[in-house]
Design a protein around this motif. Structure first.
Motif, PDB file in Angstrom:
ATOM      1  N   GLU A  34       1.275  -1.250  -0.362  1.00 41.99           N
ATOM      2  CA  GLU A  34      -0.115  -0.175  -0.063  1.00 41.99           C
ATOM      3  C   GLU A  34       0.506   1.346   0.178  1.00 41.99           C
ATOM      4  N   TRP A  35       0.592   1.791  -0.629  1.00 42.85           N
ATOM      5  CA  TRP A  35       1.573   3.322  -1.042  1.00 42.85           C
ATOM      6  C   TRP A  35       1.171   4.470  -0.472  1.00 42.85           C
ATOM      7  N   ARG A  36       1.472   5.248  -0.088  1.00 46.26           N
ATOM      8  CA  ARG A  36       1.340   6.922   0.870  1.00 46.26           C
ATOM      9  C   ARG A  36       0.603   6.943   1.799  1.00 46.26           C
ATOM     10  N   GLN A  37       0.854   5.612   2.534  1.00 44.21           N
ATOM     11  CA  GLN A  37      -0.445   5.422   3.488  1.00 44.21           C
ATOM     12  C   GLN A  37       0.955   5.844   4.832  1.00 44.21           C
ATOM     13  N   ARG A  51      14.710  14.584   8.456  1.00 44.58           N
ATOM     14  CA  ARG A  51      14.180  15.850   8.920  1.00 44.58           C
ATOM     15  C   ARG A  51      13.449  15.812   9.923  1.00 44.58           C
ATOM     16  N   GLY A  52      13.368  14.801  10.959  1.00 47.22           N
ATOM     17  CA  GLY A  52      12.174  15.339  11.746  1.00 47.22           C
ATOM     18  C   GLY A  52      10.643  14.843  11.453  1.00 47.22           C
ATOM     19  N   ARG A  53      10.343  14.190   9.731  1.00 49.04           N
ATOM     20  CA  ARG A  53       9.101  14.357   9.212  1.00 49.04           C
ATOM     21  C   ARG A  53       8.762  12.981   9.457  1.00 49.04           C
ATOM     22  N   ALA A  54       7.277  12.605   9.436  1.00 52.62           N
ATOM     23  CA  ALA A  54       6.787  11.877   9.025  1.00 52.62           C
ATOM     24  C   ALA A  54       6.569  11.059   7.691  1.00 52.62           C
ATOM     25  N   PRO A  55       7.249  10.035   7.048  1.00 49.35           N
ATOM     26  CA  PRO A  55       6.644   9.934   5.830  1.00 49.35           C
ATOM     27  C   PRO A  55       5.960   8.655   5.622  1.00 49.35           C
ATOM     28  N   ARG A  56       5.270   9.033   4.694  1.00 46.35           N
ATOM     29  CA  ARG A  56       4.255   7.749   3.765  1.00 46.35           C
ATOM     30  C   ARG A  56       5.223   6.489   3.242  1.00 46.35           C
TER      31      ARG A  56
END
Length: 414
Positions: free
Chosen positions: A121-124, A145-150
């Motif tokens: 599943e993509w972009r979750q 970078r401290g971001r929550a990736p999908r």
């Protein structure tokens, strides 16, 4: 307790050439299959119908945490996916016709195939909470970078979670944790899955263990046909005497276990069920496997497929770097490196001992190819566990191992 396979060793393969052809065919079939049709489906006659209420599976792989200043840093890898029943049925039918499988082998293959045929599943983006947390605080995996990736096109996210040391102590106490394991569960919408990480003390001993032919009988030197049968069709078998050795080490009190293998991540579920089952008896530990991507448009997918059917330097490079990374995370821990002679474990471990001379306490090698007689220089200075000799296959069925590997150019990241 050792459990013999319910099938004779010759059962389930029409001839020795089957194994390599099967390995070459399996992943392309799955790659194409996962680009076709709906993720979750029910059947109406001969037509697949999407199931809008299906929950997406989140597989968190067992990991570890290391202390950095006053925080625990936990590297996390998770995969978001849905069952792909139709693809599984088609590939199982193809494999059965190729191999002449018995009914029990068909069921075993279908079970082990499930993660391979799953729809990534993509972009979750997954949110989780630690079990029994009185605050109910939500966490996400963060990138550099401290971001929550999908999730990427292969349904995977890799990153880190940081937990203040005092907070971690509170969570361990709330869970009544045994051995420093922290457990969590996904709570984001339509996501279902649990995970765990062990918070590793800065001092102590870590056993880093290979899996195939070290603690599980795979018989890689015997060639593709035998290795494929032992991996996909027959019941798993533990290497004689190895569960007892690991239990002995586990009883020392300050020993933790990390299982590092060139096996694809898709085998995690089946292997963990086997290794940590009470009848098998290996101590629970973290798992570190190989990425085999399935996205049809990614060139990395085809590179992964190529490496899946070879025993080249890429697998050894990746294994070396994963273990080196753990040694760097824990500079004050000592390590026992356990492997076998079937592939390049002696060469990888010797190179690690040269790079980290104060940390490698012992190299233990299970000799399955009689190298103590034929190539004793490979095992010089190592603790050797004699095992039943497996004759190396020749010709197209052979899995050629690089016994001269050196850590020169690391080309692939895990």
């Amino acid at each position: 307790m050792a459990r013999a396979s319910t099938h004779p060793r010759s059962c389930g393969l029409k001839h020795r050439g089957f194994g390599r052809r099967f390995a070459l065919l399996l992943m392309p079939l799955l790659v194409v299959g996962c680009a076709w049709g709906s993720s979750s489906e029910t059947r109406t006659g001969d037509r697949a119908v999407p199931d809008p209420d299906a929950s997406e599976n989140v597989t968190f792989y067992p990991t570890y945490g290391y202390l950095e200043d006053d925080e625990w840093v936990v590297p996390v890898r998770y995969w978001v996916w849905e069952d792909r029943g139709l693809v599984s049925r088609v590939v199982t039918r193809v494999a059965s016709s190729m191999a002449g499988l018995e009914p029990q082998q068909v069921e075993t293959f279908r079970h082990r195939l499930r993660p391979f045929s799953g729809d990534s599943e993509w972009r979750q983006r997954v949110t989780f909470v630690f079990e029994d947390d009185p605050l109910g605080q939500e966490y996400q995996v963060l990138d550099e970078r401290g971001r929550a990736p999908r999730t990427d096109r292969n349904g995977v996210v890799e990153g880190k979670v940081r937990i203040p040391a005092q907070r971690a102590e509170e969570l361990l106490a709330a869970q009544g944790s045994q051995g420093g394991w922290l457990r969590w569960e996904a709570v984001s919408r339509d996501h279902s899955g649990t995970g765990q990480a062990i918070l590793v003390p800065s001092e102590g001993t870590s056993v880093i263990s290979d899996i195939d032919d070290t603690i599980r009988i795979t018989e890689i030197p015997a060639g593709w046909s035998v290795a494929v049968r032992n991996t996909f069709f027959d019941e798993f078998r533990e290497a004689p005497g190895m569960p007892e050795l690991y239990q002995e080490w586990d009883g020392e009190g300050d020993v933790l276990f990390h299982y590092v293998s060139g096996t694809p991540w898709q085998m995690y579920e089946s292997l963990s069920e086997f290794l940590f089952h009470e009848e098998t008896g290996y101590p629970e530990g973290t798992m570190h496997f190989r990425t085999v991507r399935k996205n049809l448009v990614s060139i990395s997918t085809w590179r992964d497929l190529r490496s899946l059917v070879s025993a080249g330097a890429e697998t050894a490079d990746r294994k070396y770097e994963v273990i080196a990374g753990m040694m760097e995370d824990f500079p004050d821990r000592t390590f026992r490196l356990v492997g076998d002679t079937g592939e390049g474990d002696p060469e990888i471990y010797r190179s690690l001992a040269r790079r980290f001379p104060g940390q490698v306490e012992e190299i233990v090698i299970r000799d399955i190819t009689d190298d103590r007689t034929l190539r004793p220089e490979r095992l010089e200075g190592m603790t050797v566990i004699p095992a039943e000799t497996i004759e190396r296959a020749t010709g197209p069925d052979a899995i050629v191992a690089d016994l001269r590997w050196q850590p020169q150019s690391v080309r692939v990241l895990w």
